[in-house]
Design a protein around this motif. Structure first.
Motif, mmCIF file in Angstrom:
data_model
loop_
_atom_site.group_PDB
_atom_site.id
_atom_site.type_symbol
_atom_site.label_atom_id
_atom_site.label_comp_id
_atom_site.label_asym_id
_atom_site.label_seq_id
_atom_site.Cartn_x
_atom_site.Cartn_y
_atom_site.Cartn_z
ATOM 1 N N LEU A 41 0.611 -0.998 0.044
ATOM 2 C CA LEU A 41 -0.014 -0.028 0.117
ATOM 3 C C LEU A 41 0.966 1.118 -0.029
ATOM 4 C CD1 LEU A 41 -2.840 1.243 0.027
ATOM 5 C CD2 LEU A 41 -2.651 1.149 2.674
ATOM 6 N N ALA A 42 1.889 1.290 0.655
ATOM 7 C CA ALA A 42 2.826 2.386 0.724
ATOM 8 C C ALA A 42 3.354 2.490 -0.586
ATOM 9 C CB ALA A 42 4.038 2.031 1.852
ATOM 10 N N ALA A 43 3.794 1.612 -1.204
ATOM 11 C CA ALA A 43 4.527 1.560 -2.397
ATOM 12 C C ALA A 43 3.721 1.982 -3.632
ATOM 13 C CB ALA A 43 5.103 0.098 -3.007
ATOM 14 N N VAL A 44 2.364 1.635 -3.520
ATOM 15 C CA VAL A 44 1.353 2.225 -4.574
ATOM 16 C C VAL A 44 1.223 3.766 -4.220
ATOM 17 C CG1 VAL A 44 -1.075 2.340 -5.090
ATOM 18 C CG2 VAL A 44 0.202 -0.045 -4.842
ATOM 19 N N THR A 45 1.076 3.970 -3.166
ATOM 20 C CA THR A 45 1.138 5.660 -2.654
ATOM 21 C C THR A 45 2.217 6.099 -3.381
ATOM 22 O OG1 THR A 45 -0.216 5.022 -0.787
ATOM 23 C CG2 THR A 45 0.695 7.396 -0.977
ATOM 24 N N GLY A 46 3.214 5.379 -3.232
ATOM 25 C CA GLY A 46 4.696 6.282 -3.882
ATOM 26 C C GLY A 46 4.663 6.303 -5.055
ATOM 27 N N MET A 47 3.863 5.347 -5.897
ATOM 28 C CA MET A 47 3.916 5.562 -7.354
ATOM 29 C C MET A 47 3.130 6.738 -7.890
ATOM 30 S SD MET A 47 5.264 2.947 -9.058
ATOM 31 C CE MET A 47 5.846 1.226 -8.440
ATOM 32 N N PHE A 48 2.000 7.238 -6.991
ATOM 33 C CA PHE A 48 1.491 8.375 -7.307
ATOM 34 C C PHE A 48 2.490 9.756 -7.453
ATOM 35 C CE2 PHE A 48 -0.639 12.450 -5.990
ATOM 36 C CZ PHE A 48 -1.559 12.640 -6.915
ATOM 37 N N PHE A 49 3.332 9.651 -6.320
ATOM 38 C CA PHE A 49 4.305 10.652 -6.035
ATOM 39 C C PHE A 49 5.341 10.636 -7.338
ATOM 40 C CE2 PHE A 49 2.234 10.835 -2.137
ATOM 41 C CZ PHE A 49 1.855 11.987 -2.082
#
Length: 413
Positions: free
Chosen positions: A297-305
């Motif tokens: 979940l943290a990695a997917v959020t990071g993909m946005f950035f």
């Protein structure tokens, strides 16, 4: 501001949307293509390679073609051919036929990609301000629409052949309608003899074009790494369920869309050189966060950035390439070809490094690329007038050193 100029801007944006839709439709139905023809993953990879090599080949040829007929002429022929080639993919009955169709689709798309960026450069020079990031946002809209339409087509049980045919037949009349909106490529001087015209396409491009091509190479390689490997990283390394792993790329594209919608305003405020440096550094930092993320979940959020960070690099680089010479086509063709080389090379490099080490270690490549983009961008000429500097297309000393005559195009009020 004339009505024709506003129409040209609208037409250029819609061309980016349509290109994103056609390319995205081809990509999103690759699993269906594999099922239809019983293709292995390696065979699908070879078909994608054929598409990419076709695009890269055409981009190299476009350096000559664009110097002769301009972006308007290429788009009027290439965009309908792109739609027709997508239909060929839909009806391909075997793997060899898919290879031929994918190559033709890639060749047509390569011509469209160069020409629509060159047309975007023509339009933004006529406006006298940056518009390229907004046009590339149109690509994101088309790609996201392709994903949504693909999901709807799959849910409705629409076959691969029917889906691709509908998109191709719907795109064809739109390409013909859009062909009436394009502006002629502005040239301040024309060769006055057949011999001069023959020599013009072979004129040496200024070195700044190759710097911009290197920046585009890095940005495209990062984008390709996310497109091709983020799902496997999320699922294989971080243990994400399939549904969550599938969100990585759409979340990345959403970040890209938001950044590109605001990219022209940021460029007008901070300047292209400073923004590319900052974007390269931010790409490295955000991708590092994705790599060290403790959960999917943290990695997917990071993909946005990551999408936010990398989104404006290639539009700005291509825009600057288009202003490096009086005729934008050849310079954009060269920078675009270098970018697509990164798009093709990226998956290969990361796949090789992943086999030798691990997926997490292999993705450090994207961090290194972000740093290199920031470093190379610092070598670009500084603007002496304004943050945007479409009138001052290159540093005067660099132009003189490379033997390129300084041209100025009239700007719209």
């Amino acid at each position: 501001m004339t009505r024709a100029l506003r129409t040209a801007r609208f037409g250029a944006i819609l061309t980016f949307v349509l290109a994103g839709l056609m390319c995205g439709t081809f990509t999103v139905r690759l699993p269906a293509l594999a099922d239809k023809l019983q293709l292995s993953e390696s065979s699908v990879g070879v078909a994608l390679l054929a598409w990419g090599l076709g695009a890269l080949l055409t981009m190299q040829v476009m350096r000559v073609v664009m110097a002769r007929v301009g972006s308007r002429g290429v788009l009027r022929a290439g965009a309908p051919l792109c739609a027709a080639a997508l239909a060929l993919v839909a009806f391909a009955p075997s793997f060899p036929a898919v290879m031929v169709a994918a190559t033709l689709f890639g060749m047509a798309f390569g011509a469209v990609d160069v020409a629509m960026n060159a047309q975007g450069s023509v339009v933004e020079r006529a406006y006298g301000r940056s518009l390229m990031s907004g046009m590339h946002a149109g690509w994101c809209v088309g790609a996201i629409s392709a994903g949504l339409l693909g999901t709807a087509a799959i849910a409705a049980g629409l076959s691969l052949t029917a889906h691709l045919t509908v998109v191709a037949l719907g795109s064809l009349p739109l390409t013909l309608a859009l062909s009436r909106t394009y502006l002629p490529d502005g040239r301040t001087s024309q060769p006055d003899s057949a011999a001069a015209r023959a020599k013009a396409p072979r004129a040496r491009l200024p070195r700044v074009v190759y710097l911009l091509g290197a920046i585009t190479f890095g940005a495209f390689m990062v984008e390709g790494a996310v497109a091709d490997w983020n799902g496997l990283y999320l699922r294989g390394t971080l243990g994400a369920p399939e549904a969550l792993a599938a969100l990585g790329y759409p979340v990345f594209e959403a970040g890209m869309l938001i950044a590109r919608l605001s990219g022209d305003r940021l460029r007008g405020r901070y300047g292209a050189r400073g923004l590319i440096v900052a974007s390269g550094a931010a790409t490295a930092a955000t991708f590092l966060v994705v790599i060290v993320a403790p959960s999917a979940l943290a990695a997917v959020t990071g993909m946005f950035f990551v999408g936010l960070a990398v989104a404006t690099i290639s539009p700005m680089a291509l825009s600057l390439a288009g202003t490096a010479t009086a005729d934008p086509g050849p310079a954009i063709a060269q920078a675009g070809a270098m970018g697509y080389a990164g798009l093709l090379l990226g998956p290969v490099v990361i796949g090789f490094l992943s086999s030798a080490t691990s997926m997490r270690a292999a993705l450090v490549t994207a961090v290194v690329l972000g740093v290199l983009v920031a470093v190379v961008a610092r070598l670009l000429p500084r603007s002496r007038t304004a943050p945007l500097a479409l009138e001052t297309r290159m540093d005067a000393a660099l132009m003189k050193e490379d033997g390129v005559e300084s041209h100025r195009l009239p700007m719209a009020a």
